[in-house]
Design an enzyme around this catalytic site. Structure first.
Site, PDB file in Angstrom:
ATOM      1  N   ALA A 177      15.300   5.822   4.280  1.00 17.77           N
ATOM      2  CA  ALA A 177      14.586   5.534   3.172  1.00 17.77           C
ATOM      3  C   ALA A 177      13.318   4.642   3.843  1.00 17.77           C
ATOM      4  O   ALA A 177      13.364   4.178   5.270  1.00 17.77           O
ATOM      5  CB  ALA A 177      15.156   4.372   2.180  1.00 17.77           C
ATOM      6  N   THR A 182      10.230  -5.243   5.816  1.00 16.74           N
ATOM      7  CA  THR A 182      11.454  -5.367   6.579  1.00 16.74           C
ATOM      8  C   THR A 182      11.004  -6.415   8.146  1.00 16.74           C
ATOM      9  O   THR A 182      11.603  -7.060   8.529  1.00 16.74           O
ATOM     10  CB  THR A 182      12.037  -4.201   6.857  1.00 16.74           C
ATOM     11  OG1 THR A 182      11.257  -3.283   7.229  1.00 16.74           O
ATOM     12  CG2 THR A 182      12.914  -3.696   5.786  1.00 16.74           C
ATOM     13  N   GLY A 183       9.891  -5.662   8.387  1.00 11.75           N
ATOM     14  CA  GLY A 183       9.507  -6.540   9.798  1.00 11.75           C
ATOM     15  C   GLY A 183       9.081  -7.896   9.484  1.00 11.75           C
ATOM     16  O   GLY A 183       9.174  -8.841  10.576  1.00 11.75           O
ATOM     17  N   ASP A 184       8.624  -8.174   8.320  1.00 16.07           N
ATOM     18  CA  ASP A 184       8.008  -9.610   8.145  1.00 16.07           C
ATOM     19  C   ASP A 184       9.311 -10.500   7.989  1.00 16.07           C
ATOM     20  O   ASP A 184       9.558 -11.491   8.451  1.00 16.07           O
ATOM     21  CB  ASP A 184       7.212  -9.615   6.670  1.00 16.07           C
ATOM     22  CG  ASP A 184       5.968  -8.839   6.849  1.00 16.07           C
ATOM     23  OD1 ASP A 184       5.204  -8.760   7.812  1.00 16.07           O
ATOM     24  OD2 ASP A 184       5.783  -8.096   5.939  1.00 16.07           O
ATOM     25  N   ASN A 201       7.320  -3.132  18.099  1.00 18.48           N
ATOM     26  CA  ASN A 201       8.219  -1.939  17.830  1.00 18.48           C
ATOM     27  C   ASN A 201       7.677  -0.698  19.098  1.00 18.48           C
ATOM     28  O   ASN A 201       6.690  -0.814  19.571  1.00 18.48           O
ATOM     29  CB  ASN A 201       8.553  -1.334  16.721  1.00 18.48           C
ATOM     30  CG  ASN A 201       7.168  -0.870  16.137  1.00 18.48           C
ATOM     31  OD1 ASN A 201       6.084  -1.391  16.360  1.00 18.48           O
ATOM     32  ND2 ASN A 201       7.204  -0.150  15.073  1.00 18.48           N
ATOM     33  N   THR A 230      11.957  -4.097  18.163  1.00 17.57           N
ATOM     34  CA  THR A 230      12.915  -4.181  17.041  1.00 17.57           C
ATOM     35  C   THR A 230      13.318  -2.603  16.761  1.00 17.57           C
ATOM     36  O   THR A 230      14.678  -2.820  16.019  1.00 17.57           O
ATOM     37  CB  THR A 230      11.946  -4.523  15.925  1.00 17.57           C
ATOM     38  OG1 THR A 230      10.617  -3.600  15.742  1.00 17.57           O
ATOM     39  CG2 THR A 230      11.379  -5.875  15.763  1.00 17.57           C
ATOM     40  N   ASP A 255       3.521   2.859  14.547  1.00 19.07           N
ATOM     41  CA  ASP A 255       4.894   3.350  14.740  1.00 19.07           C
ATOM     42  C   ASP A 255       5.004   4.881  14.799  1.00 19.07           C
ATOM     43  O   ASP A 255       3.918   5.607  14.197  1.00 19.07           O
ATOM     44  CB  ASP A 255       5.646   2.854  13.305  1.00 19.07           C
ATOM     45  CG  ASP A 255       6.957   2.935  13.432  1.00 19.07           C
ATOM     46  OD1 ASP A 255       7.740   2.977  14.150  1.00 19.07           O
ATOM     47  OD2 ASP A 255       7.646   2.543  12.204  1.00 19.07           O
ATOM     48  N   VAL A 290      18.810   4.256   8.167  1.00 11.68           N
ATOM     49  CA  VAL A 290      18.742   4.205   6.635  1.00 11.68           C
ATOM     50  C   VAL A 290      17.625   5.387   6.306  1.00 11.68           C
ATOM     51  O   VAL A 290      16.456   5.272   6.751  1.00 11.68           O
ATOM     52  CB  VAL A 290      18.603   2.933   5.917  1.00 11.68           C
ATOM     53  CG1 VAL A 290      18.566   3.241   4.502  1.00 11.68           C
ATOM     54  CG2 VAL A 290      19.428   1.990   6.423  1.00 11.68           C
ATOM     55  N   THR A 343       0.888  -1.234  -0.042  1.00  9.15           N
ATOM     56  CA  THR A 343       0.118  -0.070  -0.068  1.00  9.15           C
ATOM     57  C   THR A 343       0.819   1.228   0.011  1.00  9.15           C
ATOM     58  O   THR A 343       0.226   2.431   0.027  1.00  9.15           O
ATOM     59  CB  THR A 343      -1.079   0.057   1.164  1.00  9.15           C
ATOM     60  OG1 THR A 343      -0.225  -0.257   2.462  1.00  9.15           O
ATOM     61  CG2 THR A 343      -1.942  -1.147   1.160  1.00  9.15           C
TER      62      THR A 343
END
Length: 299
Positions: free
Chosen positions: A214, A219-221, A144, A172, A116, A212, A45
């Protein structure tokens, strides 16, 4: 011995999110993965447009019943990620509980994607389901930090989560100040062990992670899948499991951002398609990551 994972996560045709972020690296590391797609979208999404379908709780139940009818529902791990639907999440819990009755050693790895940077992703009616039903059956949980709190409070939060059920908790990412400067994030991990005499001990670790500039999706998966894999190989060594997991993340992200900047050209920010994770290209790093992120034992 063959190790089987049931992964109930989102799926995209284009890119690496949910099951595609989890299944490939787990298979590379020797796990057999059965995937149920909680959603099936054209792309994630973060793009301007997306199309697709969302699996209902009843449809999830039908798929699981089909697996059971063929007597192929023997699993060592269950892995779940983002969901927005209360009934779907409750059905996941029912499935986990049934699988744990069949295999008391089954490990449930839950990535509770709630929010987040101070904002929440999911409806408020999911909070009590996570608190009262999901967390108590989870063995490994990877939240997180989405509110600014101190390291002392985060350690207390991890102890509270241990008391609710999970033996392994990894925060995380957090807004804690890093000893390496403002270009690093801080992650914390805590693992509870039972000694031979029945008493408990807890190992806590701290990891400084390079930032980073960006936005990546998936990434969490990937993180939850890698933590599953490396805690499987190092069940009583959270420090090593975290170093392996975070190092894989570093290699994948660095390869992705380098490729994205190359595609975007000088002075231009990469687009969502250019920032799709370079997963296949990172196969060697997934299999045997060079350790570039070291964890510090703090207790």
């Amino acid at each position: 011995m063959e190790c089987r994972v049931l992964s109930i996560q989102s799926h995209v045709v284009r890119g690496y999110v949910g099951n595609k972020s989890a299944s490939f690296p787990l298979q590379v590391l020797g796990f057999e993965v059965d995937s149920i797609n909680s959603v099936q979208f054209s792309n994630h999404t973060g793009y301007s447009h997306w199309k697709g379908q969302v699996l209902t709780a009843d449809e999830l139940h039908v798929l699981y019943e089909g697996i059971k009818l063929n007597n192929v529902h023997q699993y060592d791990y269950v892995l779940t990620g983002y969901t927005r639907d209360t009934s779907f999440l409750e059905m996941v819990v029912d499935i986990v509980q049934e699988l744990k009755r069949a295999n008391p050693n089954l490990v449930y790895v839950c990535d509770p994607v709630l929010g987040d940077h101070g904002s929440m992703y999911v409806p408020q009616n999911l909070y009590p389901v996570y608190k009262n039903k999901v967390v108590p059956v989870a063995d490994i949980i990877t939240p997180n930090q989405f509110e600014e709190i101190s390291v002392t409070i985060l350690l207390i939060v991890m102890d509270l989560l241990h008391a609710m059920g999970p033996d392994t908790v990894v925060i995380t990412s957090s807004d804690l100040p890093s000893r390496l400067g403002d270009r690093f994030l801080v992650s914390l991990g805590s693992q509870r062990h039972v000694r031979p005499d029945g008493s408990r001990t807890t190992q806590r670790v701290r990891i400084e992670v390079p930032k980073v500039d960006a936005v990546f999706v998936g990434t969490g998966d990937l993180f939850a899948a890698m933590l599953l894999a490396w805690t499987h190989h190092y069940p009583n060594d959270l420090k090593t499991a975290c170093e392996k997991t975070f190092s894989v993340m570093h290699h994948v992200i660095q390869r992705t951002i380098s490729y994205a900047h190359e595609l975007a050209g000088p002075g231009r920010r990469p687009s969502p398609p250019q920032l799709e994770l370079r997963m296949v290209q990172s196969k060697a790093d997934i299999e045997d990551p060079a350790i570039v992120t070291e964890a510090t034992v703090i207790s």
